[in-house]
Design an enzyme around this catalytic site. Sequence first.
Site, PDB file in Angstrom:
ATOM      1  N   ALA A 279       0.811  -1.222   0.000  1.00  0.00           N
ATOM      2  CA  ALA A 279       0.000   0.000   0.000  1.00  0.00           C
ATOM      3  C   ALA A 279       0.839   1.263   0.000  1.00  0.00           C
ATOM      4  CB  ALA A 279      -0.946  -0.004   1.196  1.00  0.00           C
TER       5      ALA A 279
ATOM      6  N   HIS B  91      -4.668   5.932  -2.014  1.00  0.00           N
ATOM      7  CA  HIS B  91      -5.226   6.931  -1.113  1.00  0.00           C
ATOM      8  C   HIS B  91      -4.475   8.253  -1.261  1.00  0.00           C
ATOM      9  CE1 HIS B  91      -5.419   8.925   2.898  1.00  0.00           C
ATOM     10  NE2 HIS B  91      -6.686   8.572   2.833  1.00  0.00           N
TER      11      HIS B  91
ATOM     12  N   ARG C 191      -2.601   9.935   0.514  1.00  0.00           N
ATOM     13  CA  ARG C 191      -1.248  10.031   1.043  1.00  0.00           C
ATOM     14  C   ARG C 191      -0.212   9.314   0.184  1.00  0.00           C
ATOM     15  NH1 ARG C 191      -0.651  11.319   6.441  1.00  0.00           N
ATOM     16  NH2 ARG C 191       1.066   9.848   6.694  1.00  0.00           N
ATOM     17  N   LYS C 192      -0.649   8.550  -0.794  1.00  0.00           N
ATOM     18  CA  LYS C 192       0.272   7.693  -1.529  1.00  0.00           C
ATOM     19  C   LYS C 192       0.961   8.437  -2.679  1.00  0.00           C
ATOM     20  CE  LYS C 192      -1.027   4.367   1.154  1.00  0.00           C
ATOM     21  NZ  LYS C 192      -1.974   5.044   2.037  1.00  0.00           N
ATOM     22  N   LEU C 193       2.082   7.872  -3.150  1.00  0.00           N
ATOM     23  CA  LEU C 193       2.824   8.505  -4.239  1.00  0.00           C
ATOM     24  C   LEU C 193       2.030   8.499  -5.542  1.00  0.00           C
ATOM     25  CD1 LEU C 193       5.136   7.951  -2.132  1.00  0.00           C
ATOM     26  CD2 LEU C 193       6.664   7.778  -4.100  1.00  0.00           C
TER      27      LEU C 193
END
Length: 366
Positions: A158, A182, A184-186
């Site tokens: 994740a 999400h 917050r992800k790269l």
Amino acid sequence: MMIILDNEHVLVNESDHAAVREVLDSLDLSGTGSAVAEYEDDLAFWFGVDHAIACSSGTAALHLALLALDVAVADEVIIPATAPVMTAMPVLAVGATPVFVDVATSTSFALDHGDLATKITPQTRAIIAVPMWGYPADGPDLVDVCKGWGIPIIEDAAQAHGTMVAEHYVGTRATVGCFSTHNRKLLSTGEGGFCLTADPAIAQRLRELRNVGKRPGEGFGAVFGLNYKLPSLSAALGRSQLARLGTRVADRRATLRSVTEHVAGMAGLEPFPIRSDGLPNGYSTLFRSSTGTARPIAERLGAAGVASDPLRYGYKALYQVPALARHAPATRCANAERLIETVVTIPCHEGVGPQHLGRIAAALRG
């Protein structure tokens, strides 16, 4: 104090706006739209795998993977005690029992093969590996061991888009690799996720499962399924962002090196070890306290407006979480507990500049 620096750093440019507007204008907005198939093709190409299946979240990806592997009531699933709560909840959702295994050392998220061997039973149906904060963890040896046992691996990647181990992307060596997109992800679509697999039969199962059991030429409910589709608008955003993922990972790695060099040695913090054949993706910078618990350090950072994930999210061994406590192992996972007690994260996204490094240093000096 209000947080001024955390790990959430969404980058949206005009290409992203244009991609979303194009799909919006097409009115083909559902999870079966052409934008989803195009996104999946691009994901498979980027990661070098045969099949990518987009879905509504990283948790949905794990749930789909377990269902596709026929994990059900009375089965057991191995999980590292250092994994986040989101890794374990899908195991409960399919009615299986989570079995918590220690990590190899207090400075590694890789599973302890000795502890793992003692917890394999005839009921073990899957092993989940989790490279926390994008740090490379389990190596090819876990794949070999699991092949010997005939047990499939699910890799909960994740946080690990672009993380590498032994010249392979994390999430591509497992039976199923699961990712989150999400905020917050790269690679961000706000909410969303995807599964990667080389197995065409598993890929087909994943597609049926995420679309209410619909099979080609048949209606909904041909087999069991849920509605875990990713909307076309999200897929368009993901496809546009994927085109920049390689650059973003490179930039994050550069910032990770900068933060590491700047902070190492302050307040007794040591860089978290990186395995010799691995390369983190820069999701966050990890340090460990050499003097004891890291909580006071994280609190000083928080007071200065710098968020550290273990404190922010109440990081603890999974069997210490109330919803999972009844599955606690007979013997505590000592390495996992020590790792959790001593780890600190510091953001290393593209927005971290010299002024932030100065604030971090001042907080650590006290």
